[in-house]
Design an enzyme around this catalytic site. Structure first.
Site: not given
Ligand code: KIV
Length: 266
Positions: A47-48, A86, A117, A184
């Site tokens: 979700d980044s 995610d 998470e 993380e």
């Molecule tokens: O959303 C993401 O890219 C992540 C990574 C930083 C592990 O959760």
């Protein structure tokens, strides 16, 4: 001949053989194809994408529709790597909602595993999803979806009590059926301890070289982005010169235990 596709049991087998697992994010087909060709084992549609692709300040605005769309794009470029996606913010408040939303990532996006998470507060959700046949990856330590609660992108688990709580959370997620765990921004010694205590593979980002594998946000590895680079990031592009070589260099550095070095760890 192409090597066989990576599965959830294969990830567990890699841990038991002592082989490091190489994970990277991707958000579109062409990068997914490049990662797949470079031998990346797991492609994470994080979700980044809300920050990297859409320009938001946090991951909180990323929607499930965004995730489904980008996961489907990545699936078109992926043959060998396991496709992990995610569940974004507030898409898993209950086991039932989590299952409905995870089903979209799998059915429409072709994800093979979903990531969420949280620790003990999510154990029932993990158990329910796994009971429906949905493989789950946990995520502990710095939780970007809880950024307003945490107050910043800070290292977690530095104090003994917090470290103990993270270790307990990791064991509870494993017991609930999680097949993979991302940790993380935690001290390297704690990353090592969690990886040693768990049977499932533990993938670190800013969690030291003792984890069973590593993940980075692709654009960080390529040296893209503005502002101060987080300590755990290495710009592999600086030496490699082109994108496929940078990704291969990252994969090699992870597999040989050369990344992360101490300078990338807490
Ligand atoms: O959303 C993401 O890219 C992540 C990574 C930083 C592990 O959760």
């Amino acid at each position: 001949m192409t090597s066989p596709a990576i599965t959830v049991p294969e990830l567990a087998a890699m841990k038991s053989r002592g082989e490091k697992i190489v994970v990277l994010t991707a958000y579109d087909a062409i990068f997914a194809h490049t990662l797949d060709n470079a031998g990346v084992d797991v492609i994470l549609v994080g979700d980044s994408l809300g920050m990297v692709i859409q320009g938001h300040e946090t991951t909180l605005p990323t929607s499930l529709d965004d995730m489904v769309y980008h996961t489907r794009c990545v699936a078109r470029g992926t043959q060998r790597a396991l496709l992990l996606a995610d569940l974004p913010f507030m898409t898993y408040p209950t086991p039932e909602r989590a299952a409905e939303n995870a089903a979209r990532l799998i059915r429409e996006g072709h994800a093979q595993m979903v990531k969420l998470e949280g620790g003990r507060n999510r154990a029932d959700i993990v158990r329910f999803l796994v009971g429906q046949g949905i493989p789950v990856c946990g995520h502990l330590g710095l939780l970007p979806q809880s950024i307003n609660h945490l107050g910043g992108y800070l290292v977690q688990g530095r104090e003994d009590r917090a470290a103990q709580a993270l270790l307990e959370d990791a064991l509870l997620l494993q017991e609930a059926g999680a097949g993979l765990l991302v940790v993380e921004c935690i001290p390297a010694a704690l990353g090592d301890e969690i990886a040693s205590a768990l049977d499932i593979p533990v993938i670190g980002i800013g969690a030291g070289v003792g984890c069973d594998g590593q993940v980075l946000v692709l654009h960080d590895l390529l040296g893209l982005g503005e502002g101060k680079r987080p300590r755990f990031v290495k710009d592999f592009m600086a030496e490699a010169g082109d994108i496929p070589s940078a990704i291969r260099a990252y994969a090699l550095a992870v597999r040989s235990g050369r990344f992360p070095a101490e300078e990338h760890s807490f």
